[in-house]
Design a protein around this motif. Structure first.
Motif, short mmCIF file in Angstrom:
data_model
loop_
_atom_site.label_atom_id
_atom_site.label_comp_id
_atom_site.label_asym_id
_atom_site.label_seq_id
_atom_site.Cartn_x
_atom_site.Cartn_y
_atom_site.Cartn_z
N PHE A 126 35.46 16.27 -9.19
CA PHE A 126 35.54 15.24 -8.13
C PHE A 126 36.31 14.02 -8.63
N LEU A 127 36.08 13.72 -9.91
CA LEU A 127 36.83 12.60 -10.49
C LEU A 127 38.30 12.99 -10.65
N CYS A 128 38.53 14.25 -11.01
CA CYS A 128 39.92 14.73 -11.11
C CYS A 128 40.60 14.58 -9.75
N ALA A 129 39.88 14.93 -8.70
CA ALA A 129 40.44 14.86 -7.35
C ALA A 129 40.76 13.41 -7.01
N THR B 249 36.98 8.65 -2.75
CA THR B 249 36.31 8.44 -4.04
C THR B 249 35.63 9.72 -4.46
N SER B 250 35.34 9.82 -5.76
CA SER B 250 34.73 11.06 -6.25
C SER B 250 33.39 11.31 -5.56
N GLU B 251 32.67 10.25 -5.25
CA GLU B 251 31.38 10.42 -4.58
C GLU B 251 31.56 11.02 -3.19
N ASN B 252 32.52 10.47 -2.45
CA ASN B 252 32.76 10.99 -1.10
C ASN B 252 33.30 12.42 -1.15
N ILE B 253 34.10 12.69 -2.15
CA ILE B 253 34.66 14.06 -2.29
C ILE B 253 33.50 15.04 -2.58
N GLN B 254 32.63 14.60 -3.47
CA GLN B 254 31.47 15.45 -3.82
C GLN B 254 30.61 15.72 -2.57
N ASN B 255 30.35 14.68 -1.80
CA ASN B 255 29.52 14.85 -0.59
C ASN B 255 30.18 15.80 0.40
N ALA B 256 31.48 15.66 0.55
CA ALA B 256 32.19 16.53 1.49
C ALA B 256 32.09 17.98 1.04
N ASP C 208 40.81 26.73 3.22
CA ASP C 208 41.03 26.01 4.49
C ASP C 208 39.94 24.97 4.71
N GLY C 209 38.69 25.39 4.38
CA GLY C 209 37.56 24.46 4.53
C GLY C 209 37.74 23.25 3.64
N LEU C 210 38.22 23.48 2.42
CA LEU C 210 38.44 22.36 1.49
C LEU C 210 39.53 21.44 2.01
N ILE C 211 40.59 22.03 2.53
CA ILE C 211 41.71 21.21 3.04
C ILE C 211 41.19 20.33 4.17
N LYS C 212 40.39 20.93 5.03
CA LYS C 212 39.88 20.17 6.18
C LYS C 212 38.93 19.07 5.70
N ALA C 213 38.01 19.49 4.82
CA ALA C 213 36.99 18.52 4.37
C ALA C 213 37.65 17.34 3.64
N LEU C 214 38.63 17.65 2.79
CA LEU C 214 39.25 16.57 2.01
C LEU C 214 40.16 15.69 2.87
N SER C 215 40.78 16.31 3.90
CA SER C 215 41.63 15.46 4.76
C SER C 215 40.80 14.48 5.57
N GLY C 216 39.53 14.85 5.80
CA GLY C 216 38.70 13.99 6.64
C GLY C 216 38.11 12.79 5.92
N ILE C 217 38.34 12.68 4.64
CA ILE C 217 37.73 11.56 3.88
C ILE C 217 38.62 10.32 4.02
N THR C 218 38.01 9.22 4.42
CA THR C 218 38.83 8.02 4.55
C THR C 218 38.90 7.24 3.24
N ASP C 219 37.76 7.15 2.57
CA ASP C 219 37.77 6.46 1.28
C ASP C 219 37.68 7.55 0.20
#
Ligand code: GLU
Length: 464
Positions: free
Chosen positions: A443-446, A402-409, A389-400
């Protein structure tokens, strides 16, 4: 004198790695000397002949990018010329007709066996007169091998070898049905094609002496010989299917790239100091017969794999993606937009792969193929739902996305939920997205999958 080599395979249906090495050495030697390599298909065995088998040779040569000069020569098509030379040898008194029956030959074979002789034919017809020929028997034509003296061959790999001519036999040139034997056809073709250098497996060494009798009988020049040592398996036996892959087709299917196979075959029996990685250009510049080893080379699958990993890593990204796409078309499933879909992962895949097969396997998740494997399922079933659930929330909140933003989230989430232990977030994410526990950077896969697909996959893991 301009160098002319030849590659004369018998079309067996596949390109054995030993044959490919013979082709490579002939090609390199010709290139090094600015000469020519000719291609002759030894297709005289009509009972087993097929066009597919010829195509397998052409495909194999094309695959490792070895070109030949001029048109492909069919040995079968030159049959009349072989007969002509046999008749010329007859006329010169260098060959004779033999009318022995099968029973007589069988008897001779038995006697030779009892006496421990390698040659069995007793030369019964060598000096007989034609008038003694039996009625209604089609004779064979045999060479008149020298009965005394010695034959010396200055082999460029094996050294100077001298054979006592008593060991030669009066072998057959033309069978009783008028068809030429391999021994005659090879000599006539090599001569007519202007072959100056014969580089072939050392299983043909004894043939060189026998073939010399025809060459000498015709008064032709002998070519320079270089008989290459066999390729063995690690156990010292001749390399065969029981050791593993033995044909170019096998290696292609296993995901080897042509440059790696080229480099590996080059080093199989030939060396240039301690150089392991040798480009085509260097190979052409450096190749020479003097650096061919005399002892048999052992095929080392691990070494080939290491070279393959090296060449895959070194490829330009777009060449790699193209090679992977071709591989996928031939051995994988059909996908639209394969190249565009896979491109973002190219360098990750290149750094990880030992074969194209393995790299392709690691792209399967992009095309949503197959259910998560056992390990991934286990990981997901053991993952607390709040992480998903945390991942779903964190990933939905990313606007750009990118693997970097996904990693940070994910980093933030790990601090929140699991004491900053990234593995506890990254591994379930990897399992959910790729269906495996091994993949390029998650993150790159994502990023490559895209936000929507990531969320869908995370959501669907809740049913596991
Ligand atoms: N056709 C033979 C082979 O495939 C080669 C003959 C030769 O090189 O003289 O073994």
């Amino acid at each position: 004198m301009s160098v002319v080599t030849r590659f004369p395979p018998s079309p067996t249906g596949f390109m054995h790695i030993g044959n490919a090495r013979t082709a490579l050495f002939n090609w390199l030697f010709a290139k090094n000397k600015k000469g020519k390599m000719l291609l002759r298909i030894e297709d005289t065995d009509r009972a087993r002949h097929s066009e597919e088998a010829v195509q397998a040779i052409i495909d194999g040569l094309n695959w490792i990018d070895l070109s030949w000069d001029g048109d492909i020569v069919s040995q079968h098509a030159r049959g009349a010329r072989h007969v002509e030379v046999a008749n010329e040898l007859l006329a010169k008194g260098q060959a004779y007709k033999c009318y022995c029956s099968q029973e007589e030959l069988e008897e001779m074979r038995k006697t030779a066996q009892e006496e421990g002789r390698a040659t069995y034919y007793n030369r019964k017809w060598r000096d007989k007169d034609e008038s003694e020929a039996p009625e209604g028997v089609d004779p064979v034509i045999r060479i008149k091998a020298p009965l005394s003296g010695e034959t010396t061959i200055d082999d460029q790999v094996q050294g100077t070898i001298t054979l006592n001519n008593e060991q030669l036999d009066d072998f057959i040139l033309l069978r009783s049905d008028g068809t030429p034997t391999y021994m005659l056809a090879v000599v006539v073709d090599d001569h007519d094609m202007g072959v100056t250098h014969v580089l072939r497996g050392d299983d043909h060494m004894s043939n060189a002496f026998r073939q010399s009798t025809i060459i000498d009988g015709m008064g032709w020049d002998r070519p320079v010989y270089a008989h290459l040592p066999m390729i063995l398996g690690q156990d010292g036996a001749k390399l065969s299917k029981r050791h593993g892959a033995v044909s170019l087709e096998d290696f292609k299917e296993m995901g080897y790239v042509p440059d790696a196979v080229f480099n590996y075959l080059l080093r199989l029996g030939w060396s240039h100091g301690d150089d392991e990685i040798i480009s085509r250009e260097q190979a052409i510049e450096w190749f020479g017969l003097e650096a061919i080893g005399k002892s048999p080379a052992k095929f080392d699958y691990d070494k080939l794999e290491k070279l393959n990993a090296h060449y895959i890593k070194e490829m330009e990204a777009n060449h790699f993606v193209k090679a992977l796409a071709d591989y996928n078309t031939t051995f994988g499933a059909q996908h639209d937009d394969f190249e565009a879909t896979v491109s973002p992962l190219a360098s990750e895949l290149q750094n990880r792969a030992t074969t194209l097969k393995q790299a392709l396997h690691e792209t399967a998740f992009l095309f949503n193929e197959g259910a998560p494997d056992e390990d991934a399922q286990k990981m997901l079933s053991e993952t607390p739902v709040e992480i998903i659930d945390g991942l779903i929330k964190a990933l939905s909140g990313i606007t750009d996305f990118t693997s970097e933003n996904i990693q940070n989230a994910c980093k933030e989430l790990s601090k929140e939920l699991v004491d900053g232990k990234m593995g506890k977030i990254g591994m379930p994410l990897r399992a959910a997205l790729t269906g495996t526990l091994q993949s390029p950077s998650v993150f790159l896969c994502a990023e490559t999958l895209g936000q929507q697909a990531c969320l869908e996959r995370l959501n669907s893991t809740k049913n596991i």
